[in-house]
Motif scaffolding. Structure first.
Motif, PDB file in Angstrom:
ATOM      1  N   TYR A 371      20.873  21.622  17.967  1.00 13.19           N
ATOM      2  CA  TYR A 371      20.449  20.928  16.751  1.00 13.19           C
ATOM      3  C   TYR A 371      20.014  21.954  15.707  1.00 13.19           C
ATOM      4  O   TYR A 371      19.390  22.968  16.048  1.00 13.19           O
ATOM      5  CB  TYR A 371      19.281  19.979  17.055  1.00 13.19           C
ATOM      6  N   THR A 372      20.317  21.696  14.452  1.00 12.96           N
ATOM      7  CA  THR A 372      19.934  22.611  13.374  1.00 12.96           C
ATOM      8  C   THR A 372      19.379  21.829  12.192  1.00 12.96           C
ATOM      9  O   THR A 372      19.676  20.646  12.012  1.00 12.96           O
ATOM     10  CB  THR A 372      21.123  23.459  12.887  1.00 12.96           C
ATOM     11  N   ALA A 373      18.570  22.523  11.394  1.00  9.76           N
ATOM     12  CA  ALA A 373      18.029  21.929  10.168  1.00  9.76           C
ATOM     13  C   ALA A 373      17.862  23.035   9.137  1.00  9.76           C
ATOM     14  O   ALA A 373      17.561  24.181   9.480  1.00  9.76           O
ATOM     15  CB  ALA A 373      16.690  21.254  10.440  1.00  9.76           C
ATOM     16  N   PRO A 374      18.031  22.715   7.853  1.00 13.93           N
ATOM     17  CA  PRO A 374      17.997  23.729   6.798  1.00 13.93           C
ATOM     18  C   PRO A 374      16.588  23.987   6.271  1.00 13.93           C
ATOM     19  O   PRO A 374      15.622  23.328   6.661  1.00 13.93           O
ATOM     20  CB  PRO A 374      18.863  23.100   5.708  1.00 13.93           C
ATOM     21  N   PHE A 375      16.492  24.954   5.371  1.00 16.80           N
ATOM     22  CA  PHE A 375      15.266  25.106   4.586  1.00 16.80           C
ATOM     23  C   PHE A 375      15.041  23.819   3.790  1.00 16.80           C
ATOM     24  O   PHE A 375      15.990  23.113   3.422  1.00 16.80           O
ATOM     25  CB  PHE A 375      15.400  26.272   3.595  1.00 16.80           C
ATOM     26  N   LEU A 376      13.771  23.513   3.522  1.00 16.56           N
ATOM     27  CA  LEU A 376      13.429  22.368   2.679  1.00 16.56           C
ATOM     28  C   LEU A 376      12.444  22.803   1.603  1.00 16.56           C
ATOM     29  O   LEU A 376      11.540  23.608   1.870  1.00 16.56           O
ATOM     30  CB  LEU A 376      12.801  21.239   3.510  1.00 16.56           C
ATOM     31  N   GLU A 741      23.140  17.986  13.063  1.00 14.16           N
ATOM     32  CA  GLU A 741      22.730  18.811  11.937  1.00 14.16           C
ATOM     33  C   GLU A 741      22.042  17.953  10.881  1.00 14.16           C
ATOM     34  O   GLU A 741      22.453  16.844  10.604  1.00 14.16           O
ATOM     35  CB  GLU A 741      23.946  19.500  11.290  1.00 14.16           C
ATOM     36  N   GLN A 742      20.970  18.494  10.330  1.00 15.86           N
ATOM     37  CA  GLN A 742      20.360  17.868   9.162  1.00 15.86           C
ATOM     38  C   GLN A 742      20.852  18.627   7.930  1.00 15.86           C
ATOM     39  O   GLN A 742      21.064  19.834   7.994  1.00 15.86           O
ATOM     40  CB  GLN A 742      18.838  17.928   9.251  1.00 15.86           C
ATOM     41  N   PRO A 743      21.034  17.917   6.805  1.00 14.98           N
ATOM     42  CA  PRO A 743      20.846  16.487   6.613  1.00 14.98           C
ATOM     43  C   PRO A 743      21.998  15.667   7.186  1.00 14.98           C
ATOM     44  O   PRO A 743      23.093  16.180   7.404  1.00 14.98           O
ATOM     45  CB  PRO A 743      20.779  16.358   5.090  1.00 14.98           C
TER      46      PRO A 743
END
Length: 756
Positions: A371-376, A741-743
């Motif tokens: 699972y991955t998520a970006p900078f916010l 993956e987000q979003p």
């Protein structure tokens, strides 16, 4: 009784003369204490208390609480006085609240963050209220020459039934202020069953000011002779100022000056500014906000790449460690490659139970997902801003900050002034979410004011903060599960990391519920500044963990809630290890409550349903999200949340905070993303940085609280992390596609025949 809400300025209130004229004030602290005298402020035994606060009782019976914690919409300015008023035994309508300014010598914890404001204040405020009440009782007993034990109180009055004598608190306040503090051992707090105010919904004490537009924010603050300032940051992370042409702006209308502002280091968490991460910046000063912002567009400056550097990073506990900040201009594509590489390497073992390696070797099947998520970006509605007036050896700072104590060292060292000569006044914040724990904007404003020797208001644009701000890190986590021939869970392995920190909480669920368990972490340094974002680390790892558990339950042929409850039962009756952070019984309680409130097994036609549960900030939350597909688009219909956060002080406000966290989480899960190209953020305003819109919010949100006698725990953040997975799990059932993956939105748009 008619009450007058007469305000006193801070310094006048603290003067002894102001207390001697028929009033009583209590200050309380865990660190220092003394017995009251007629000439001094009455001080509680300080070993009891974690924060300082002040109670003032006027002759007319009005009660004022000087609220120490900064307010940014989480409603502490209402809930903390409710706690005090409960034990003081006064009528809520007679309580008035003032926001305290920063007073480190009087307040131990003037910090809003970590969802700990009510939790930290619970016992100190209750004890302070009960002690004040006891002093009033003692004063009445002395005045009437009757036994203390025969005095009762009710809603701000004292009474001796045998003699028929009765008086308001205000009539006893002057005498009470001269009495010795009662023995702490004799102070009795109310039983929860006797609460009259706590547990009853009360309106925000600032509600009238908010809806009528009264000046409450530092943006509203003006003084005679005040100038306005704008900041020009480097155009990319990893760059520093080479030179600039001052004349390119000083000839413009209304512009007074332009100059470099020296760098500093934030004393909280990660050093915010450094000669590498953010070198010298440029300040433009003029007669109006419009003029300085227009001048920014005309400024001619040259920037160059900054080299790699090493410097000490200040930790929250005062400890430091050397940290290396890379030079160069970073790219999100490279970030993804590096994170994938680190996921393949052995990590740093944070916890190991049993023999997970052997369990995986004998497994009949291994389930593995990443699972991955970006900078916010934080995107607080009120832009970063600050008023500063620095003249000679004195400084007055007024602005939105969650943590005034954390920035004081930077202010003192940058201005070369002793801390006692710097006054920080606390403004109401227009949103925070962790962003305003990093108060570099205060140092910038202060340095500008010191340079021009005049009061100044410095304001960021949306582009300033979105492109040169503090971000939620980018993360990645790989989960592996070993199953035997009968689909029994043999082992679980999680390896999680990020840029530039790991999101792993190694001792949280499902640790303690699995015989063979391995948790590893890693991190990659970066020159992109990061910081606390609502429910730090939990805001990613909860989604990854709970999504994987959902998929694992499906692989094992089990109901998602039943599977979690099965694991929690094991953790309760026969736990693995001794360092488990959570209470499995309370954890199971919110899952059972949300199962009942959502009518989990009875899914309406056209609805796809997902569940998630998580423990953070000392609280337990389970959420169910209902999704439908309409016009080939997912629609969030309903969200059901069950929360165990101990005693709920203000139910309506608590539910509102939960609803806000849920909407915020859904918006970030669908749309939230910041990327970088050659150190430059790819989105600088809301035209590209997608936020949730009103029509995309859930049609219905129900927040249910577990009835509890436990002391209050966190609430502002715990409802945020679990909604990511609850939404993802419901979207899987609606679309047939697992979202790793987000979003989520870009992946959903790629699904053919959605809803057909």
């Amino acid at each position: 009784m008619t009450l007058l809400n007469k305000k006193l300025d801070r310094r006048s209130f603290l003067k002894v003369s102001g207390l001697a004229g028929g009033g009583m004030m209590l200050s309380f602290s865990w660190l220092a204490g003394c017995k009251p005298t007629p000439e001094e402020v009455l001080t509680m035994p300080d070993e009891w208390f974690e924060i300082n606060s002040y109670i003032k009782i006027g002759e007319n019976g009005a009660v004022t609480l000087f609220n120490p914690n900064p307010e940014f919409g989480q409603n502490v300015k209402t809930s903390l006085p409710m706690i005090l008023a409960e034990e003081l035994d006064v009528d809520w309508k007679n309580v008035f609240v003032e926001q305290a300014d920063f007073y480190p010598e009087r307040f131990d914890r003037q910090f809003t963050g970590g969802s700990q404001s009510v939790r930290a204040a619970w016992t100190p405020l209750r004890t302070a209220g009960a002690t004040a009440r006891q002093l009033i009782v003692n004063a009445a007993a002395q005045s009437w020459n009757v036994p203390v034990a025969e005095i009762t109180t009710n809603m701000g009055t004292v009474e001796h039934q045998a003699s028929g004598k009765k008086a308001g608190y205000g009539e006893m306040a002057s005498l009470a202020g001269t009495l010795d503090a009662p023995d702490p051992e004799t102070i009795k707090l109310k039983d929860n069953a006797d609460f009259k105010i706590i547990g009853q919904s009360k309106k925000n004490v600032d509600l009238q000011k908010i809806v009528t537009g009264k000046p409450m924010f530092s943006l509203d603050h003006k003084v005679e002779g005040m100038k306005y300032a704008a900041i020009v940051h480097p155009p990319a992370f990893g760059m520093k100022l080479k030179s600039f042409d001052k004349s390119s702006v000083t000839s413009l209308p209304g512009i007074q000056d332009a100059f470099k502002v020296k760098v500093f280091k934030d004393d909280y968490g990660r050093n915010f500014f450094d000669t590498t991460t953010f070198p010298e910046i440029i300040a433009i000063v003029g007669n109006s906000t419009w003029e300085v912002l227009q001048a920014k567009k005309s400024l001619q400056a040259e920037w160059e790449e900054a080299p790699e550097s090493t410097f000490p990073m200040a930790g929250r506990g005062g400890q430091t460690r050397d940290i290396s900040v890379p030079g160069g201009l970073e790219n999100s594509s490279t970030h993804k490659e590096k994170m994938a590489e680190f996921q393949r390497k052995p990590g740093n073992i944070q916890r190991k139970d049993g023999d997970p390696e052997a369990a995986f070797k004998k497994a009949a099947r291994v389930i593995e997902r990443t699972y991955t998520a970006p900078f916010l970006a934080h995107n607080t509605m009120e832009p970063m801003n600050c008023f500063a007036d620095v003249k000679g050896n004195r400084a007055i700072i007024y602005g939105p900050t969650q943590a005034p104590d954390f920035i004081m060292n930077a202010l003192s060292s940058s201005l070369e002034l002793p801390k006692e000569n710097i006054q920080i006044n606390l403004a109401r914040m227009g949103g925070g979410f962790g962003r305003r724990a990093y108060s570099h904007h205060m140092v910038e404003a202060a340095l500008i004011s010191q340079k021009i020797q005049a009061p100044v208001k410095m304001v960021y644009t949306r582009e300033d903060d979105m492109s040169a701000g503090v971000y939620r890190p980018t993360y990645s986590a790989t989960y592996r599960a070993a199953l035997d021939d009968n689909n029994n869970l043999l082992a679980l392995h999680v390896k999680a990391g990020g840029i530039p920190e790991s999101p792993l909480h190694a001792n949280r669920f499902p640790a303690g519920a699995i015989d063979n368990y391995l948790a590893e972490s890693w991190q990659i340094e970066s020159n992109i500044t990061i910081g606390a974002f609502r429910a730090p680390r939990s805001n990613f790892i909860a989604g990854a963990e709970q999504s994987f558990l959902d998929e694992l339950a499906e692989e094992m042929g089990k109901d998602p809630i039943a599977f979690r409850l099965e694991l929690l039962k094991r953790a309760e009756t026969n736990p693995v290890g001794e360092n488990n952070d959570y209470d499995p019984k309370r954890y199971a309680g919110v899952l059972e409550l949300v199962r009942d409130k959502s009518n989990w097994s009875n899914v309406p036609d056209g609805i796809s349903r997902g569940v998630s549960a998580y423990f953070c900030h000392n609280s337990y939350v389970a959420e169910v999200v209902d999704v439908s597909i309409k016009d080939r688009k997912p629609v969030v219909e309903n969200v059901y949340a069950a929360v165990d956060c101990g005693v709920v002080v203000n139910p309506d406000a608590a539910a509102n905070m939960g609803e806000g966290a849920i909407v915020d989480g859904i918006g970030n899960a669908f749309f939230g993303e910041m990327a970088f190209e050659n150190g430059v953020p790819t989105k600088t305003n809301f035209d590209k940085y997608r936020m949730i819109r009103h029509g995309e919010a859930p049609k219905k949100i129900e927040v249910h609280f577990v009835e509890s006698k436990e002391d209050p725990t966190g609430l502002g953040e715990p409802l945020f992390p679990p909604v990511f997975a609850a939404l993802g799990n419901s979207l899987y059932k609606a679309t047939g596609k697992r979202l790793y993956e987000q979003p989520f939105q870009p992946q959903i748009l790629q699904i053919e025949n959605l809803g057909m």
